[in-house]
Design an enzyme around this catalytic site. Structure first.
Site, short mmCIF file in Angstrom:
data_model
loop_
_atom_site.label_atom_id
_atom_site.label_comp_id
_atom_site.label_asym_id
_atom_site.label_seq_id
_atom_site.Cartn_x
_atom_site.Cartn_y
_atom_site.Cartn_z
N GLU A 259 13.02 -24.73 58.20
CA GLU A 259 13.47 -23.86 59.29
C GLU A 259 14.98 -23.88 59.43
O GLU A 259 15.60 -22.88 59.80
CB GLU A 259 12.85 -24.34 60.61
CG GLU A 259 11.53 -23.69 60.96
CD GLU A 259 11.74 -22.37 61.67
OE1 GLU A 259 11.59 -22.29 62.89
OE2 GLU A 259 12.10 -21.40 60.97
N THR B 32 17.69 -15.57 65.90
CA THR B 32 17.63 -16.87 66.56
C THR B 32 19.03 -17.37 66.88
O THR B 32 19.29 -17.95 67.95
CB THR B 32 16.90 -17.88 65.66
OG1 THR B 32 15.57 -17.40 65.41
CG2 THR B 32 16.81 -19.24 66.34
#
Length: 293
Positions: free
Chosen positions: A120, A168
């Site tokens: 991630e 994000t």
């Protein structure tokens, strides 16, 4: 060869910033891995054109390195990138479970969570586990520096995904650096309420605990039409509404009987703002599952 289904997830759930996560019964990625001398990645499906196939730039590359498991990897994206539904986490989680099985590395699901989290970091810049944990383990998850705890829950959900993108990184820039004590106390109380609701599979308590006065209001400003979408969902019977992860997806908890009406109202509200959207009538679901080997 091993093929797995890795579910989309919703992180934060309002009051549990960087801690709470939930696996969704739909949508999902399908990841297939096959042993090879060196790693190659092929990506198809929704938003595939925006996802790098270079192992050094794709979430699964770090997973391959951590498990020492080179492979030909095919990712069929069912979870759109930049959606707030853990798209990169689904790929990393799926690769971790599939490669662990393909090479018989013997890691437990819990041990795979930090490995997938490193994947991630390639996309978000930070190795957070609030999406990869539920994608691997399933259910409702609580992730802290001490580890991850999960619980099965049967809570109906609606996820409405507008046809816009929020990265994000951008969503993290708007997170406040300080908060009032009364806001922190409210958030802790709401998070505790949500957790109890998950343990009881009680959509009323889950919805009541979604409210967050600190992070969500700032992220909601990045989503055109959010206030109306939220209000319309409540009018249709939602018990709680918040931003899913970094957004732009909006997630609502509800009772089974109200799920279709909530989805319709959320879609209509986005349409009123001139934005096309897709609604998933979903629920808290299982973690990554092996489809074929």
């Amino acid at each position: 060869m091993v093929t797995v289904r890795a579910p989309a997830t919703s992180a934060n759930l309002g009051s549990g910033f960087d801690v709470f996560g939930a696996a969704l019964s739909r949508p999902a990625d399908v990841v297939t891995v096959e042993k090879a001398a060196e790693t190659t990645i092929e990506v198809t499906g929704v938003g595939a054109q925006y996802i790098p196939e270079d192992p050094d730039k794709n979430t699964v590359g770090a997973v391959v390195e951590a498990l020492d498991a080179p492979a030909r990897i095919h990712i069929d994206k069912g979870v759109r990138p930049a959606s707030g539904l853990g798209s990169s986490a689904a790929s990393a989680a799926g690769a971790a479970v599939a490669l662990n099985r393909l090479y018989d590395r013997g890691r437990s699901r819990e041990e795979l969570v930090p490995i997938a989290a490193e994947g991630e970091a390639v996309v978000s810049g930070v190795a957070h586990a609030d999406n990869v944990a539920p994608s691997i383990l399933g259910g409702f998850t609580v992730t802290t520096a001490q580890g991850t705890h999960s619980v099965d829950a049967a809570v109906p959900l609606v996820v409405c995904l507008p046809d816009v993108a929020v990265s994000t990184r951008d969503a993290r820039r708007v997170v406040p650096e300080t908060a009032l004590m009364e806001d922190l106390v409210e958030t802790v109380g709401n998070a505790a309420t949500l957790a109890v609701g998950m343990c009881r599979s009680d959509p009323a308590l889950v919805g009541l605990g979604m409210t967050d006065p600190v992070v969500t209001p700032e992220r909601a400003r990045l989503i055109t039409g959010y206030d109306d979408v939220r209000e319309r969902a409540f009018d249709a019977g939602a018990t709680g509404v918040t931003v899913s992860g970094a957004g732009p997806a909006v997630i609502a908890a509800c009772r089974e009987r109200d799920r279709r009406a909530v989805a319709a109202e959320m879609l209509d509200a986005f349409a009123g703002a001139g934005i096309e959207a897709r609604a998933y009538q979903t629920r808290i679901g299982r973690g990554t599952t092996v489809l074929d080997e």
